[in-house]
Design an enzyme around this catalytic site. Sequence first.
Site, mmCIF file in Angstrom:
data_model
loop_
_atom_site.group_PDB
_atom_site.id
_atom_site.type_symbol
_atom_site.label_atom_id
_atom_site.label_comp_id
_atom_site.label_asym_id
_atom_site.label_seq_id
_atom_site.Cartn_x
_atom_site.Cartn_y
_atom_site.Cartn_z
ATOM 1 N N CYS A 210 -15.648 -13.089 -5.641
ATOM 2 C CA CYS A 210 -14.804 -13.188 -6.835
ATOM 3 C C CYS A 210 -15.634 -13.511 -8.077
ATOM 4 C CB CYS A 210 -13.728 -14.243 -6.629
ATOM 5 S SG CYS A 210 -14.400 -15.854 -6.223
ATOM 6 N N GLU B 144 -6.303 -19.026 -7.042
ATOM 7 C CA GLU B 144 -7.676 -18.569 -7.340
ATOM 8 C C GLU B 144 -7.717 -17.075 -7.071
ATOM 9 O OE1 GLU B 144 -10.124 -22.624 -6.274
ATOM 10 O OE2 GLU B 144 -10.753 -20.752 -5.344
ATOM 11 N N GLU C 25 -11.029 -4.437 -10.376
ATOM 12 C CA GLU C 25 -11.884 -5.190 -9.444
ATOM 13 C C GLU C 25 -12.218 -4.290 -8.252
ATOM 14 O OE1 GLU C 25 -10.195 -8.512 -7.195
ATOM 15 O OE2 GLU C 25 -11.967 -9.710 -7.681
ATOM 16 N N LYS D 42 -2.854 -20.082 6.643
ATOM 17 C CA LYS D 42 -2.647 -18.695 7.072
ATOM 18 C C LYS D 42 -3.904 -17.939 6.657
ATOM 19 C CE LYS D 42 -1.593 -14.850 6.189
ATOM 20 N NZ LYS D 42 -2.599 -13.776 6.390
HETATM 21 P P1 NAD Z 1 -5.160 -10.678 -0.667
HETATM 22 O O1 NAD Z 1 -4.440 -11.183 -1.853
HETATM 23 O O2 NAD Z 1 -4.841 -9.314 -0.185
HETATM 24 O O3 NAD Z 1 -4.918 -11.637 0.592
HETATM 25 C C1 NAD Z 1 -5.232 -13.007 0.538
HETATM 26 C C2 NAD Z 1 -4.345 -13.740 1.522
HETATM 27 O O4 NAD Z 1 -2.998 -13.662 1.074
HETATM 28 C C3 NAD Z 1 -4.356 -13.159 2.930
HETATM 29 O O5 NAD Z 1 -4.331 -14.222 3.861
HETATM 30 C C4 NAD Z 1 -3.050 -12.372 2.985
HETATM 31 O O6 NAD Z 1 -2.542 -12.231 4.287
HETATM 32 C C5 NAD Z 1 -2.155 -13.266 2.145
HETATM 33 N N1 NAD Z 1 -0.966 -12.603 1.579
HETATM 34 C C6 NAD Z 1 -0.816 -11.309 1.237
HETATM 35 N N2 NAD Z 1 0.432 -11.096 0.761
HETATM 36 C C7 NAD Z 1 1.076 -12.288 0.780
HETATM 37 C C8 NAD Z 1 2.374 -12.727 0.412
HETATM 38 N N3 NAD Z 1 3.288 -11.886 -0.097
HETATM 39 N N4 NAD Z 1 2.689 -14.031 0.571
HETATM 40 C C9 NAD Z 1 1.790 -14.905 1.056
HETATM 41 N N5 NAD Z 1 0.534 -14.546 1.447
HETATM 42 C C10 NAD Z 1 0.182 -13.245 1.300
HETATM 43 O O7 NAD Z 1 -6.711 -10.828 -0.978
HETATM 44 P P2 NAD Z 1 -7.932 -10.327 -0.082
HETATM 45 O O8 NAD Z 1 -8.004 -8.845 -0.200
HETATM 46 O O9 NAD Z 1 -7.845 -10.955 1.265
HETATM 47 O O10 NAD Z 1 -9.175 -11.015 -0.834
HETATM 48 C C11 NAD Z 1 -9.848 -10.447 -1.901
HETATM 49 C C12 NAD Z 1 -9.353 -11.028 -3.212
HETATM 50 O O11 NAD Z 1 -9.536 -12.434 -3.231
HETATM 51 C C13 NAD Z 1 -10.110 -10.508 -4.423
HETATM 52 O O12 NAD Z 1 -9.205 -10.199 -5.444
HETATM 53 C C14 NAD Z 1 -10.976 -11.695 -4.839
HETATM 54 O O13 NAD Z 1 -11.368 -11.710 -6.188
HETATM 55 C C15 NAD Z 1 -10.098 -12.834 -4.487
HETATM 56 N N6 NAD Z 1 -10.878 -14.067 -4.363
HETATM 57 C C16 NAD Z 1 -10.793 -14.994 -5.383
HETATM 58 C C17 NAD Z 1 -11.546 -16.161 -5.326
HETATM 59 C C18 NAD Z 1 -11.496 -17.178 -6.451
HETATM 60 O O14 NAD Z 1 -12.002 -18.266 -6.249
HETATM 61 N N7 NAD Z 1 -10.914 -16.882 -7.592
HETATM 62 C C19 NAD Z 1 -12.386 -16.397 -4.239
HETATM 63 C C20 NAD Z 1 -12.445 -15.435 -3.221
HETATM 64 C C21 NAD Z 1 -11.665 -14.279 -3.297
#
Ligand code: NAD
Length: 511
Positions: free
Chosen positions: A308, A274, A405, A199
């Site tokens: 991240c 992650e 963040e 997804k």
């Molecule tokens: P997000 O958590 O808003 O969304 C990530 C994914 O989760 C999307 O596909 C979203 O549709 C899905 N999602 C949202 N709610 C959900 C639920 N209730 N159930 C299942 N899936 C759901 O994150 P974002 O804004 O897309 O990305 C930015 C974040 O990602 C930042 O916090 C960043 O630090 C983190 N990130 C972490 C790493 C790492 O390796 N630690 C790498 C890249 C990004």
Amino acid sequence: MAKVTFKKTDLEKRVAKARKHMARFRKEPLGHFINGRLVKGKSKETFENITPVDNSRLGDIWSGTAADIDAAANAAHKAFLGGWRDLDGAKRREIMYAIADGIEARADEIAMIESMDTGQPIRFMQKAAIRGAANFRFFGDKAVEAGKGLSLPAEHHHNFTTRHPLGAVGVITPWNTPFMLSTWKIAPALASGCTVVQKPAEFSPYTAMLLCEIAYEAGLPKGVLNVVNGLGESAGKALTEHEHIKAIAFVGESSTGSHIQRQAAPTLKRLHLELGGKNPCIVFDDADMERALDAAVFMQFSLNGERCTSSTRLLVQDSIYDSFTAKVAARIRRINVGHPLDPNTEIGPLIHPTHHEKVMSYFEIAKEDGATVAVGGARKGKEGCYVKPTLFTNATNDMRIAQEEIFGPVLTAIPFKDEAEAIKIANDTEYGLTGYVWTENSAKGMRVARELEAGMIWINSENNRHLPAPFGGMKASGIGRDGGDWSFDFYMETKNTCIAYGTHSIPKLGT
Ligand code: NAD
């Protein structure tokens, strides 16, 4: 990178080419890839996808429902039982190599689409596409021996372990470098013998579809990789709850990770999370200043700061705080903000107007908390989601700009007195993803690295990824590791088999 000559007409040609690449996605709402085919959504609901370059529409996307997830999870489950799990590792490697070739052949197209969809500069997206191919080759090589284990002899028994693929797994990805991150999860899953339902983030749906096209052209059997587009709270949630999905590999915000833990609890799924970061970059007064400067600026301002692992808290020893932050400020002023398809661009527009607003809200928050906006601190231009790269000085670690963040090209510089205070400030955060230490004193570097509460530490280096090394965070930055063999531990079950030599006495009951 030296500037290249790039005229307005060159940019217009590139934009036209990127839009042409995406044209086939615009004919009708972009659907899902289920069982080897691009299909429409089961509901009539769609959502709009825009480019942050000017917030214009790129296309409509079917909003996946629980019924779409069910179709994809069933296809993945069937493909797992139907042969992918039992396919010889060498054959899986062959297909994965063919996928890597396909990615390389279409790297330009992938990079252009990614840049237009996410606003990430083309110079980074070209490298990210090639890294996607490297992920497939690296994990493809490991497919051959993924099932191997340990031999554990004992006096009267011989134990041996083997690894077995979990089944159909869910991959949920964010919008920053979506293509590369998808391959980082999908490649080891496929190498393990698992099948996948992905997804992708709703802000960046296109390149996941490209990966499916490439994978099936490369000979991936039907149903092994499926993608359902849609919103997190509907399609994403349904994926985390589906009975056929045995594990979720998730990359995204810490709060979403928590939701996923709750949602996945009833079906007892294995989770790899992650999550976010608020990473410290500690510069001691005995550091190689030029290299530390290069790395500190690169780690926060590459990938639009939507990274991240970014070094978002710059902790500088007080004796060099003014001189070092002055150098950082001078560099930041020269960063080239522009159209993501321009090869000279170093920072493009942020992903979406909502994120743009969020990042800009910290300019006021910083001032209210008493920090100084040394550089930037404003939007750039009138169109799209651009911001000026920003440096906050005179900050303390209790300020919101040091604790939350921000996920944009925004750096917070905090002074520290000595080694003990640097460690204390660095660890005073809910997150624990990465830490960067700059000192020419290797013993001090090792001491600080040992004390930092983070999953990945770099001493005298920017984030330099080595694919066999573990990747993951502590505290609110995540649970679990991937990379190298750690990925196989996640996507596979370890089974212990114990065989007796027939020499031990078996306890008797009822005699
Ligand atoms: P997000 O958590 O808003 O969304 C990530 C994914 O989760 C999307 O596909 C979203 O549709 C899905 N999602 C949202 N709610 C959900 C639920 N209730 N159930 C299942 N899936 C759901 O994150 P974002 O804004 O897309 O990305 C930015 C974040 O990602 C930042 O916090 C960043 O630090 C983190 N990130 C972490 C790493 C790492 O390796 N630690 C790498 C890249 C990004």
